[in-house]
Design a protein around this motif. Structure first.
Motif, short mmCIF file in Angstrom:
data_model
loop_
_atom_site.label_atom_id
_atom_site.label_comp_id
_atom_site.label_asym_id
_atom_site.label_seq_id
_atom_site.Cartn_x
_atom_site.Cartn_y
_atom_site.Cartn_z
N CYS A 1 16.92 -89.30 -60.70
CA CYS A 1 16.96 -88.95 -62.12
C CYS A 1 16.49 -90.08 -63.03
CB CYS A 1 18.35 -88.49 -62.52
SG CYS A 1 18.79 -86.91 -61.75
N TYR A 2 16.86 -91.32 -62.73
CA TYR A 2 16.39 -92.44 -63.55
C TYR A 2 14.87 -92.50 -63.53
CZ TYR A 2 20.96 -94.60 -64.25
OH TYR A 2 22.24 -94.86 -64.64
N ARG A 3 14.29 -92.36 -62.35
CA ARG A 3 12.83 -92.42 -62.22
C ARG A 3 12.15 -91.26 -62.97
NH1 ARG A 3 8.87 -94.34 -58.22
NH2 ARG A 3 7.19 -92.83 -58.21
N ARG A 4 12.66 -90.08 -62.79
CA ARG A 4 12.05 -88.91 -63.46
C ARG A 4 12.18 -88.99 -64.97
NH1 ARG A 4 13.72 -83.70 -59.77
NH2 ARG A 4 12.39 -84.24 -58.00
N ARG A 5 13.35 -89.41 -65.44
CA ARG A 5 13.54 -89.52 -66.89
C ARG A 5 12.60 -90.56 -67.48
NH1 ARG A 5 18.08 -88.58 -69.76
NH2 ARG A 5 18.21 -90.76 -70.34
N SER A 6 12.44 -91.68 -66.81
CA SER A 6 11.55 -92.74 -67.27
C SER A 6 10.11 -92.24 -67.30
CB SER A 6 11.68 -93.95 -66.36
OG SER A 6 10.75 -94.93 -66.73
N HIS A 7 9.68 -91.61 -66.23
CA HIS A 7 8.32 -91.09 -66.17
C HIS A 7 8.09 -90.03 -67.25
CE1 HIS A 7 4.49 -89.76 -64.61
NE2 HIS A 7 4.94 -88.53 -64.66
N TYR A 8 9.04 -89.15 -67.45
CA TYR A 8 8.88 -88.09 -68.44
C TYR A 8 8.74 -88.66 -69.84
CZ TYR A 8 9.54 -83.65 -70.79
OH TYR A 8 9.36 -82.53 -71.56
N ARG B 1 15.40 -86.79 -73.06
CA ARG B 1 15.55 -87.32 -74.42
C ARG B 1 16.99 -87.68 -74.76
NH1 ARG B 1 12.54 -82.38 -75.77
NH2 ARG B 1 10.40 -82.83 -75.27
N LEU B 2 17.93 -87.26 -73.94
CA LEU B 2 19.35 -87.53 -74.19
C LEU B 2 19.74 -88.91 -73.69
CD1 LEU B 2 20.81 -84.13 -72.96
CD2 LEU B 2 20.35 -84.80 -75.32
N ASP B 3 20.83 -89.45 -74.23
CA ASP B 3 21.33 -90.72 -73.71
C ASP B 3 22.04 -90.48 -72.38
OD1 ASP B 3 24.60 -91.02 -74.67
OD2 ASP B 3 23.36 -89.44 -75.54
N MET B 4 22.20 -91.54 -71.59
CA MET B 4 22.73 -91.41 -70.24
C MET B 4 24.15 -90.86 -70.20
SD MET B 4 20.53 -91.82 -67.98
CE MET B 4 21.66 -91.73 -66.62
N ASP B 5 24.97 -91.19 -71.17
CA ASP B 5 26.33 -90.65 -71.18
C ASP B 5 26.32 -89.13 -71.26
OD1 ASP B 5 27.45 -93.19 -71.04
OD2 ASP B 5 27.55 -93.39 -73.23
#
Length: 58
Positions: A28-35, A5-9
Motif C-alpha cells: 500500500c505504501y508503494r501504490r499510494r506513493s506511485h498514485y 489522497r487521505l492521510d495514513m491514519d
C-alpha cells in the motif's frame, strides 16, 4: 485509489484491521506513493521516450 489522497491514519482506519482488512504495509505504501506521483512520472517518461526518438526521426 481515492485513499491515496487521505492521510495514513484515515487509511489505516478504513482499510486496516478495524476496517476492510485489506491494508498491506509493503504494497500500500508503494501504490499510494506511485498514485500520487504518477502525473510527474508519466511526464518524465514521455520526455525520455521522445528524446530517444527525435535523433532517429531527422
Amino acid at each position: 485509489m481515492a485513499c491515496a489522497r487521505l492521510d495514513m491514519d484515515r487509511v489505516r482506519q478504513l482499510h486496516g484491521a478495524s476496517g476492510a482488512g485489506c491494508f498491506d504495509k509493503r504494497r500500500c505504501y508503494r501504490r499510494r506513493s506511485h498514485y500520487r506521483k504518477r502525473l510527474d512520472l508519466n511526464v518524465k517518461r514521455r520526455a525520455q521516450y521522445s528524446a530517444v526518438l527525435e535523433p532517429d526521426c531527422l
